[in-house]
Design a protein around this motif. Structure first.
Motif, PDB file in Angstrom:
ATOM      1  N   PRO A  91       0.835  -1.209   0.000  1.00  0.00           N
ATOM      2  CA  PRO A  91       0.000   0.000   0.000  1.00  0.00           C
ATOM      3  C   PRO A  91       0.866   1.253   0.000  1.00  0.00           C
ATOM      4  CG  PRO A  91      -0.776  -1.598   1.615  1.00  0.00           C
ATOM      5  CD  PRO A  91       0.540  -2.103   1.108  1.00  0.00           C
ATOM      6  N   ARG A  93       2.326   4.907   0.750  1.00  0.00           N
ATOM      7  CA  ARG A  93       2.369   5.741   1.945  1.00  0.00           C
ATOM      8  C   ARG A  93       1.398   6.903   1.771  1.00  0.00           C
ATOM      9  NH1 ARG A  93       8.950   6.195   2.865  1.00  0.00           N
ATOM     10  NH2 ARG A  93       9.305   3.952   3.229  1.00  0.00           N
ATOM     11  N   PRO A  94       0.970   7.500   2.881  1.00  0.00           N
ATOM     12  CA  PRO A  94       0.001   8.599   2.756  1.00  0.00           C
ATOM     13  C   PRO A  94       0.459   9.717   1.843  1.00  0.00           C
ATOM     14  CG  PRO A  94       0.172   7.865   5.027  1.00  0.00           C
ATOM     15  CD  PRO A  94       1.232   7.125   4.269  1.00  0.00           C
ATOM     16  N   GLN A  95       1.757   9.998   1.811  1.00  0.00           N
ATOM     17  CA  GLN A  95       2.267  11.084   0.986  1.00  0.00           C
ATOM     18  C   GLN A  95       3.482  10.616   0.186  1.00  0.00           C
ATOM     19  OE1 GLN A  95       0.189  13.449   0.386  1.00  0.00           O
ATOM     20  NE2 GLN A  95       1.022  15.228   1.380  1.00  0.00           N
ATOM     21  N   ASP A 371      -6.454   2.723  -4.843  1.00  0.00           N
ATOM     22  CA  ASP A 371      -5.742   2.668  -3.565  1.00  0.00           C
ATOM     23  C   ASP A 371      -5.105   4.020  -3.230  1.00  0.00           C
ATOM     24  OD1 ASP A 371      -6.446   0.037  -3.257  1.00  0.00           O
ATOM     25  OD2 ASP A 371      -4.510  -0.781  -3.887  1.00  0.00           O
ATOM     26  N   ALA A 372      -4.573   4.692  -4.262  1.00  0.00           N
ATOM     27  CA  ALA A 372      -3.951   6.002  -4.017  1.00  0.00           C
ATOM     28  C   ALA A 372      -5.002   7.042  -3.649  1.00  0.00           C
ATOM     29  CB  ALA A 372      -3.172   6.434  -5.259  1.00  0.00           C
ATOM     30  N   ALA A 374      -7.750   6.481  -2.191  1.00  0.00           N
ATOM     31  CA  ALA A 374      -8.267   6.139  -0.862  1.00  0.00           C
ATOM     32  C   ALA A 374      -7.423   6.739   0.256  1.00  0.00           C
ATOM     33  CB  ALA A 374      -8.336   4.617  -0.703  1.00  0.00           C
ATOM     34  N   GLN A 375      -6.194   7.164  -0.063  1.00  0.00           N
ATOM     35  CA  GLN A 375      -5.329   7.804   0.930  1.00  0.00           C
ATOM     36  C   GLN A 375      -5.695   9.272   1.160  1.00  0.00           C
ATOM     37  OE1 GLN A 375      -2.997   5.885   2.516  1.00  0.00           O
ATOM     38  NE2 GLN A 375      -3.834   4.206   1.295  1.00  0.00           N
ATOM     39  N   TRP A 376      -6.523   9.834   0.288  1.00  0.00           N
ATOM     40  CA  TRP A 376      -6.896  11.239   0.448  1.00  0.00           C
ATOM     41  C   TRP A 376      -7.814  11.404   1.662  1.00  0.00           C
ATOM     42  CZ3 TRP A 376      -7.974  14.169  -4.777  1.00  0.00           C
ATOM     43  CH2 TRP A 376      -6.879  13.995  -5.636  1.00  0.00           C
ATOM     44  N   PRO A 444       0.607   5.963  -7.818  1.00  0.00           N
ATOM     45  CA  PRO A 444       0.573   6.590  -6.490  1.00  0.00           C
ATOM     46  C   PRO A 444       1.252   7.956  -6.453  1.00  0.00           C
ATOM     47  CG  PRO A 444       1.099   4.262  -6.293  1.00  0.00           C
ATOM     48  CD  PRO A 444       1.138   4.583  -7.765  1.00  0.00           C
ATOM     49  N   ALA A 448      -0.549  11.554  -5.915  1.00  0.00           N
ATOM     50  CA  ALA A 448      -0.075  12.386  -4.803  1.00  0.00           C
ATOM     51  C   ALA A 448       0.165  13.817  -5.272  1.00  0.00           C
ATOM     52  CB  ALA A 448       1.209  11.796  -4.222  1.00  0.00           C
ATOM     53  N   ARG A 451      -3.137  15.484  -5.588  1.00  0.00           N
ATOM     54  CA  ARG A 451      -3.678  15.828  -4.261  1.00  0.00           C
ATOM     55  C   ARG A 451      -3.133  17.174  -3.778  1.00  0.00           C
ATOM     56  NH1 ARG A 451      -2.813  12.331   1.389  1.00  0.00           N
ATOM     57  NH2 ARG A 451      -3.166  14.098   2.807  1.00  0.00           N
TER      58      ARG A 451
END
Length: 458
Positions: A91, A93-95, A371-372, A374-376, A444, A448, A451
């Motif tokens: 998965p 990373r958040p950023q 998946d990317a 979903a990190q937002w 990803p 990012a 975002r």
């Protein structure tokens, strides 16, 4: 005999047929089952596993739909030539570090040109040029090349469950021309129902002709059946554009029944139905039509190449003479040169193999993009996984203006599109985010970077 008994568990919550699919998929991907291996008959494998034959039949159908196997009439089920599937990536990373954008990055609805089977296509063009060069420059039938129409009819039966003949197939310059021809032919000054949000070119086409439009509010499960049907209703039931939902079969049947009672027509825009990444494909709406009220519209732009400029409509039998009376010349925009080679490409089985390969690649990329996203954080908005199509609709939270965000993103090289222009009722704001032209490894970082643009506000 293939041994799967140790991999199945009747105590598991996962259905047995999916366990069979997963086990065979792993063996095919790893090379344990060699290309061309004939799988056991459904009866033999069912007896070996102690399960119902229908369970094995369902599992084999899913493997064929996913491109891991192919059914040869009278011979059985055989392992296909598939590229090894990489194990799921960790998965993100958040950023994650942003990837420098390329022009048009994350453009929705755009196929990857690198997936196009250029060499195989070139061989088909060369073969037709040698064997029948006149077919590359001359066309007598106003509905298109007869061989291509036969292959389209066979393809529609194979992939979408539509029972039709080549006589019902009209070749056009793309789905848009097919939609506009059908609308212009059927509306005849009466009303038309369009999805909201929906495909903006059809909205503009209806407005330019001054037709009364009834808006069908589209949600995550498609459009609701109205109390009173319009003369013509245009739907995207397999993968609603732009939101992405699938219209349930009962609603499809209700639309068809209402059209029959109204004496109206349904135009089914099935623009990217081949790209469904989970579960069984839902039959086309036209496959459920027993009254001849549905025109089916398909395209090669999403599955093959935008440059071919080819689409098609499958007409109900009763409409064929009426269309022929008005449509007495071949479409000026439909590329004659590509029609016979495409028929050759489809007849050889290469088109089906191309779609299966593209679907496997796009499934990886869809998963990576989802998946990317979903990190937002929820403060930016949300989206729903439909596991289908060539774009994801990310709904922005209140206060974020999608048009302004997309302008800033465009200046940074992104091709994401705003959702609001597709909604004439002004209720939708969001980003239509593509993924097909990016690798799963790059998505990803690309998302990012997007975002960070969204976080700057609208």
């Amino acid at each position: 005999m293939i041994d799967l008994s140790g991999l199945l568990s009747k105590a598991s919550a996962e259905p047995i047929y999916l366990q069979i699919v997963s086990a065979l998929r792993r063996q095919i991907s790893s090379g344990s089952l060699a290309i061309g291996t004939r799988l056991p008959s459904s009866r033999a494998l069912a007896q070996d596993l102690g399960v119902a034959r229908s369970t094995v039949v369902t599992a084999y159908e899913q493997l064929v739909a996913e491109g891991f196997a192919e059914a040869r009439r009278g011979a059985g089920i055989f392992v296909c030539d598939v590229a090894p599937i990489r194990p799921p990536e960790a998965p993100p990373r958040p950023q994650p570090a942003a990837v420098p954008p390329a022009p048009g990055m994350l453009q929705p609805g755009a196929p990857d040109p690198a997936v196009f089977p250029a060499r195989s296509w070139a061989r088909c063009v060369s073969r037709v040029a040698r064997m029948d060069p006149l077919s590359l420059s001359h066309q007598e039938d106003s509905f298109g090349d007869p061989e291509l129409r036969r292959e389209i009819a066979a393809y529609a039966a194979r992939w979408r469950g539509i029972d039709c003949s080549a006589d019902q197939v009209l070749v056009t310059s793309g789905a848009r021309e097919a939609l506009e021809l059908a609308m212009d032919f059927l509306v005849e000054g009466e009303d038309i129902a369009l999805e909201a949000p929906g495909f903006t070119p059809t909205q503009r086409f209806a407005a330019a002709r001054g037709w009364p439009v009834r808006w069908l509010r589209a949600g995550e499960r498609g459009a609701e059946v109205p109390r009173q049907m319009a003369k013509v209703t245009l739907l995207t039931p397999s993968h609603q554009f732009p939101l992405g939902g699938t219209l349930p079969v009962p609603q499809r049947q209700a639309f068809l029944q209402a059209a029959r009672e109204r004496g109206g027509w349904i135009i089914e825009d099935d623009f990217d139905s081949e790209f469904r990444y989970a579960g069984q494909p839902v039959p086309a709406m036209a496959a459920l039509d027993r009254e001849g009220r549905c025109i089916y519209v398909g395209t090669f732009s999403k599955t093959f190449s935008h440059a071919l400029r080819l689409g098609y409509a499958i007409l109900p039998p009763a409409l064929v003479p009426r269309f022929r009376a008005r449509f007495f010349q071949p479409s000026a925009g439909a590329a004659i040169t590509a029609q016979r080679p495409l028929a050759e490409f489809m007849a050889s089985g290469q088109y089906d193999r191309h779609i299966r390969r593209a679907r496997r690649l796009y499934a990886e990329r869809y998963a990576a993009a989802a998946d990317a996203l979903a990190q937002w954080p929820e403060a930016l908005g949300s989206f729903r996984r439909h596991n289908a199509g060539m774009q994801i609709a990310f709904h922005l939270a209140g206060g974020l203006a999608d048009v302004r965000i997309c302008r800033r993103a465009a200046s940074a090289g992104y091709g994401v599109q705003p959702l609001s222009p597709h909604d004439p009722e002004g209720r939708s704001r969001g980003l239509l985010t593509g993924f097909c032209q990016s690798s799963a490894a790059d998505l990803p970082g690309q998302i990012a970077g997007l975002r960070r643009i969204v976080e700057q506000g609208g």
